[in-house]
Write an enzyme that holds these catalytic residues in place. Structure first.
Site, PDB file in Angstrom:
ATOM      1  N   GLY A  97       0.828  -1.197   0.000  1.00 56.39           N
ATOM      2  CA  GLY A  97       0.000   0.000   0.000  1.00 56.39           C
ATOM      3  C   GLY A  97       0.863   1.248   0.000  1.00 56.39           C
ATOM      4  N   ASP A  98       0.218   2.388  -0.158  1.00 51.33           N
ATOM      5  CA  ASP A  98       0.902   3.685  -0.156  1.00 51.33           C
ATOM      6  C   ASP A  98       1.965   3.781  -1.244  1.00 51.33           C
ATOM      7  OD1 ASP A  98      -0.643   4.256   2.096  1.00 51.33           O
ATOM      8  OD2 ASP A  98       0.860   3.374   3.421  1.00 51.33           O
TER       9      ASP A  98
ATOM     10  N   GLY B 167       1.477   5.147  -3.984  1.00 51.47           N
ATOM     11  CA  GLY B 167       1.230   6.378  -4.739  1.00 51.47           C
ATOM     12  C   GLY B 167       0.093   6.200  -5.746  1.00 51.47           C
ATOM     13  N   LYS B 168      -0.843   5.296  -5.428  1.00 51.27           N
ATOM     14  CA  LYS B 168      -1.969   5.072  -6.343  1.00 51.27           C
ATOM     15  C   LYS B 168      -2.786   6.347  -6.538  1.00 51.27           C
ATOM     16  CE  LYS B 168      -3.371   1.741  -3.718  1.00 51.27           C
ATOM     17  NZ  LYS B 168      -2.164   1.643  -2.877  1.00 51.27           N
TER      18      LYS B 168
ATOM     19  N   ALA C 136      -7.880   3.114   3.813  1.00 54.62           N
ATOM     20  CA  ALA C 136      -6.961   3.659   2.811  1.00 54.62           C
ATOM     21  C   ALA C 136      -6.841   5.174   2.943  1.00 54.62           C
ATOM     22  CB  ALA C 136      -7.470   3.339   1.410  1.00 54.62           C
TER      23      ALA C 136
ATOM     24  N   HIS D 162      -5.412   8.065   0.240  1.00 52.56           N
ATOM     25  CA  HIS D 162      -4.768   8.388  -1.037  1.00 52.56           C
ATOM     26  C   HIS D 162      -4.405   9.865  -1.041  1.00 52.56           C
ATOM     27  CE1 HIS D 162      -6.084   4.610  -2.771  1.00 52.56           C
ATOM     28  NE2 HIS D 162      -7.330   4.879  -2.495  1.00 52.56           N
TER      29      HIS D 162
ATOM     30  N   VAL E 266      -3.797   8.077   7.093  1.00 53.58           N
ATOM     31  CA  VAL E 266      -4.945   7.864   7.989  1.00 53.58           C
ATOM     32  C   VAL E 266      -4.497   7.855   9.443  1.00 53.58           C
ATOM     33  CG1 VAL E 266      -6.805   6.250   8.600  1.00 53.58           C
ATOM     34  CG2 VAL E 266      -6.182   6.568   6.214  1.00 53.58           C
TER      35      VAL E 266
ATOM     36  N   ASP F 148      12.456   9.693  -7.746  1.00 55.92           N
ATOM     37  CA  ASP F 148      13.304  10.736  -7.144  1.00 55.92           C
ATOM     38  C   ASP F 148      13.955  10.266  -5.836  1.00 55.92           C
ATOM     39  OD1 ASP F 148      10.431  10.861  -6.561  1.00 55.92           O
ATOM     40  OD2 ASP F 148      10.960  12.433  -5.137  1.00 55.92           O
TER      41      ASP F 148
ATOM     42  N   GLY G 133       7.784  12.775  -8.617  1.00 55.97           N
ATOM     43  CA  GLY G 133       7.455  13.653  -7.493  1.00 55.97           C
ATOM     44  C   GLY G 133       5.984  13.503  -7.177  1.00 55.97           C
TER      45      GLY G 133
HETATM   46  P1  GTP Z   1      -3.261   3.539  -0.113  1.00 55.44           P
HETATM   47  O1  GTP Z   1      -4.496   3.418  -0.910  1.00 55.44           O
HETATM   48  O2  GTP Z   1      -3.497   3.936   1.314  1.00 55.44           O
HETATM   49  O3  GTP Z   1      -2.424   2.317  -0.208  1.00 55.44           O
HETATM   50  O4  GTP Z   1      -2.340   4.837  -0.614  1.00 55.44           O
HETATM   51  P2  GTP Z   1      -1.716   5.396  -1.971  1.00 55.44           P
HETATM   52  O5  GTP Z   1      -1.143   4.304  -2.794  1.00 55.44           O
HETATM   53  O6  GTP Z   1      -2.686   6.292  -2.663  1.00 55.44           O
HETATM   54  O7  GTP Z   1      -0.468   6.264  -1.461  1.00 55.44           O
HETATM   55  P3  GTP Z   1      -0.370   7.446  -0.403  1.00 55.44           P
HETATM   56  O8  GTP Z   1      -0.930   8.668  -1.050  1.00 55.44           O
HETATM   57  O9  GTP Z   1      -0.895   7.061   0.923  1.00 55.44           O
HETATM   58  O10 GTP Z   1       1.221   7.544  -0.222  1.00 55.44           O
HETATM   59  C1  GTP Z   1       2.109   7.866  -1.221  1.00 55.44           C
HETATM   60  C2  GTP Z   1       2.951   9.069  -0.778  1.00 55.44           C
HETATM   61  O11 GTP Z   1       3.974   9.294  -1.713  1.00 55.44           O
HETATM   62  C3  GTP Z   1       2.131  10.363  -0.737  1.00 55.44           C
HETATM   63  O12 GTP Z   1       2.654  11.206   0.253  1.00 55.44           O
HETATM   64  C4  GTP Z   1       2.376  10.953  -2.133  1.00 55.44           C
HETATM   65  O13 GTP Z   1       2.189  12.347  -2.178  1.00 55.44           O
HETATM   66  C5  GTP Z   1       3.806  10.560  -2.352  1.00 55.44           C
HETATM   67  N1  GTP Z   1       4.229  10.343  -3.743  1.00 55.44           N
HETATM   68  C6  GTP Z   1       3.553   9.774  -4.787  1.00 55.44           C
HETATM   69  N2  GTP Z   1       4.346   9.683  -5.877  1.00 55.44           N
HETATM   70  C7  GTP Z   1       5.544  10.206  -5.512  1.00 55.44           C
HETATM   71  C8  GTP Z   1       6.801  10.383  -6.192  1.00 55.44           C
HETATM   72  O14 GTP Z   1       6.974  10.024  -7.343  1.00 55.44           O
HETATM   73  N3  GTP Z   1       7.822  10.950  -5.473  1.00 55.44           N
HETATM   74  C9  GTP Z   1       7.683  11.330  -4.175  1.00 55.44           C
HETATM   75  N4  GTP Z   1       8.735  11.873  -3.557  1.00 55.44           N
HETATM   76  N5  GTP Z   1       6.537  11.169  -3.508  1.00 55.44           N
HETATM   77  C10 GTP Z   1       5.489  10.617  -4.165  1.00 55.44           C
HETATM   78  P1  IMP Z   2      -6.652  -2.908   8.610  1.00 53.90           P
HETATM   79  O1  IMP Z   2      -6.927  -2.986   7.163  1.00 53.90           O
HETATM   80  O2  IMP Z   2      -6.986  -1.571   9.221  1.00 53.90           O
HETATM   81  O3  IMP Z   2      -7.259  -4.049   9.378  1.00 53.90           O
HETATM   82  O4  IMP Z   2      -5.077  -3.064   8.823  1.00 53.90           O
HETATM   83  C1  IMP Z   2      -4.410  -4.297   8.569  1.00 53.90           C
HETATM   84  C2  IMP Z   2      -3.003  -4.051   8.059  1.00 53.90           C
HETATM   85  O5  IMP Z   2      -3.040  -3.417   6.791  1.00 53.90           O
HETATM   86  C3  IMP Z   2      -2.145  -3.103   8.935  1.00 53.90           C
HETATM   87  O6  IMP Z   2      -0.805  -3.522   8.833  1.00 53.90           O
HETATM   88  C4  IMP Z   2      -2.321  -1.744   8.275  1.00 53.90           C
HETATM   89  O7  IMP Z   2      -1.256  -0.877   8.556  1.00 53.90           O
HETATM   90  C5  IMP Z   2      -2.354  -2.151   6.810  1.00 53.90           C
HETATM   91  N1  IMP Z   2      -3.114  -1.210   5.971  1.00 53.90           N
HETATM   92  C6  IMP Z   2      -4.464  -1.137   5.842  1.00 53.90           C
HETATM   93  N2  IMP Z   2      -4.800  -0.175   4.976  1.00 53.90           N
HETATM   94  C7  IMP Z   2      -3.647   0.369   4.531  1.00 53.90           C
HETATM   95  C8  IMP Z   2      -3.334   1.391   3.569  1.00 53.90           C
HETATM   96  O8  IMP Z   2      -4.197   1.995   2.942  1.00 53.90           O
HETATM   97  N3  IMP Z   2      -2.022   1.662   3.375  1.00 53.90           N
HETATM   98  C9  IMP Z   2      -1.056   0.986   4.017  1.00 53.90           C
HETATM   99  N4  IMP Z   2      -1.278   0.012   4.919  1.00 53.90           N
HETATM  100  C10 IMP Z   2      -2.577  -0.290   5.167  1.00 53.90           C
HETATM  101 MG    MG Z   3      -2.152   5.491   1.605  1.00 52.95          MG
END
Ligand code: GTP
Ligand code: IMP
Ligand code: MG
Length: 336
Positions: free
Chosen positions: A11-12, A14-15, A40, A42, A249, A282, A322
């Protein structure tokens, strides 16, 4: 045409950034939110503004798209109603009547349970306990909640109508492949599968309708919560790389590590990825921050990208340099 964007690590990846870029560029008629629920977060950055979204599809900045939340997704009514109001999307959001509803008892249980809160390190948003009640068939559905009434619809019917008119649909998953209840690092996972197949099911779109699967991979993967992380950096290595990320979150510090080629390869295989979106290039070389042309990338960055393509087995078509949506290299025209 249906594209699915999912996360390939923990996860995280950068979706949020990738989906918002793709939506402004490709202009899909429908943007669907699949995945688990409000666990989640985003992040979308555009024109100096930062949005942290938990339930609304990250592509909302493309104003002509309908924004639909699939039946598989769990909803916290307060969270989604606040996001709808803040973003002013009342006239184009739809919530499937069968979405599961998170109530206060689910959040209490998630936070109080030593197993979920301490051992697994859940986000405390009630998703796991709500999915327990869903399996017990006691969970409320969106159609049972009067405050959601203006937005309730049958999402699969809406998507089917769009597809019959040759319209474009983009589906956004949440979390990442290694947090899948089925294929992740069990028991340190979320409460549902997180792969592209599940995202299609969440939206009520059959497998024969999926055109493209884009797996998002982060150059230095991160993990929040407990569980194994084979390539994790120790404190010193993390400091050396000068990367500090905090959960959208929960605010928890994200664990960081080097790219795990085996993990990425397996994830690309099970997701049947047709493309890879590679983020945070980056972090590999800070000189690449904000670069928008492939030729301008350093040889260090290019050789990492080549290594990913070769070892993971799918073309890297989108490169993120970025957090802002404009900090993107799009190679789809050349590579597909
Ligand atoms: P979940 O659905 O919670 O798994 O999250 P997500 O995949 O949407 O990602 P999330 O936004 O939680 O985390 C990604 C982080 O990286 C955020 O702070 C973005 O702003 C950052 N980010 C995304 N792309 C880039 C990149 O190319 N470079 C840098 N430095 N940061 C980035
Ligand atoms: P839950 O989904 O809240 O039950 O969390 C279970 C596990 O998934 C824990 O390790 C969380 O940190 C992780 N997790 C759940 N949602 C996210 C997300 O959106 N980004 C990153 N980790 C997550
Ligand atoms: Mg996230």
């Amino acid at each position: 045409m249906v594209s699915i964007v999912v996360g390939g690590q923990w996860g995280d990846e950068g979706k949020g950034k990738i989906v918002s870029y793709l939506c402004l560029k490709d202009k899909p008629d429908i943007i669907g939110r699949a995945g688990v629920g409000p666990n989640a977060g985003h992040t979308v950055k555009h024109k100096g503004k930062k949005y942290a979204l938990r339930l609304i599809p990250s592509g909302f900045l493309y104003e002509k798209a309908k924004l639909l939340v699939g039946a598989g997704v769990l909803i916290s009514p307060d969270v989604i109603l606040e996001e709808i109001e803040t973003l002013g999307i009342e006239n184009r959001i739809g919530i499937d009547k069968r979405c599961g509803i998170i109530e206060s008892q689910h959040i209490d249980y998630d936070k109080k349970s030593k197993h979920l809160s301490n051992k697994i390190g859940s986000t405390g948003t009630g998703c796991g306990p709500a999915n327990i009640d869903r399996a017990k068939r006691t969970l409320k559905q969106a159609s049972d909640v009067p405050s959601l009434k203006p937005f309730i619809m049958d999402v699969p019917l809406e998507v089917d109508k769009a597809l019959k008119n040759n319209k474009k649909v983009l589906i956004e998953g949440s979390q990442g492949f290694s947090l899948s209840l089925f294929y992740g690092s069990y028991p340190f996972v979320t409460s549902k599968d997180t792969s592209a197949g599940m995202a299609a099911v969440d939206m009520g779109v059959g497998p024969r309708n999926i055109t493209d699967v884009i797996v998002t991979l982060k150059s230095y993967p991160s993990r929040v919560g407990e569980g194994p992380f084979p390539t994790e950096f120790d404190i010193k290595e993390t400091e050396n790389h000068n990367i500090a990320e905090y959960g959208t979150v929960t605010g928890r510090k994200r664990r960081i590590g080097s790219f795990d080629f085996e993990q990425a390869k397996y994830s690309v295989m099970v997701n049947s990825a047709s493309q890879i979106a590679l983020t945070c290039i980056d972090y590999i070389d800070p000189n690449c921050k904000g670069v928008v042309k492939y030729d301008r990338l350093s040889s260090k960055a290019k050789s990492f990208i080549n290594e990913v393509e070769k070892k993971v087995g799918a073309p890297v078509t989108i490169i993120s340099t970025g957090p802002d949506m404009n900090e993107t290299i799009d190679l789809r025209d050349e590579k597909l």
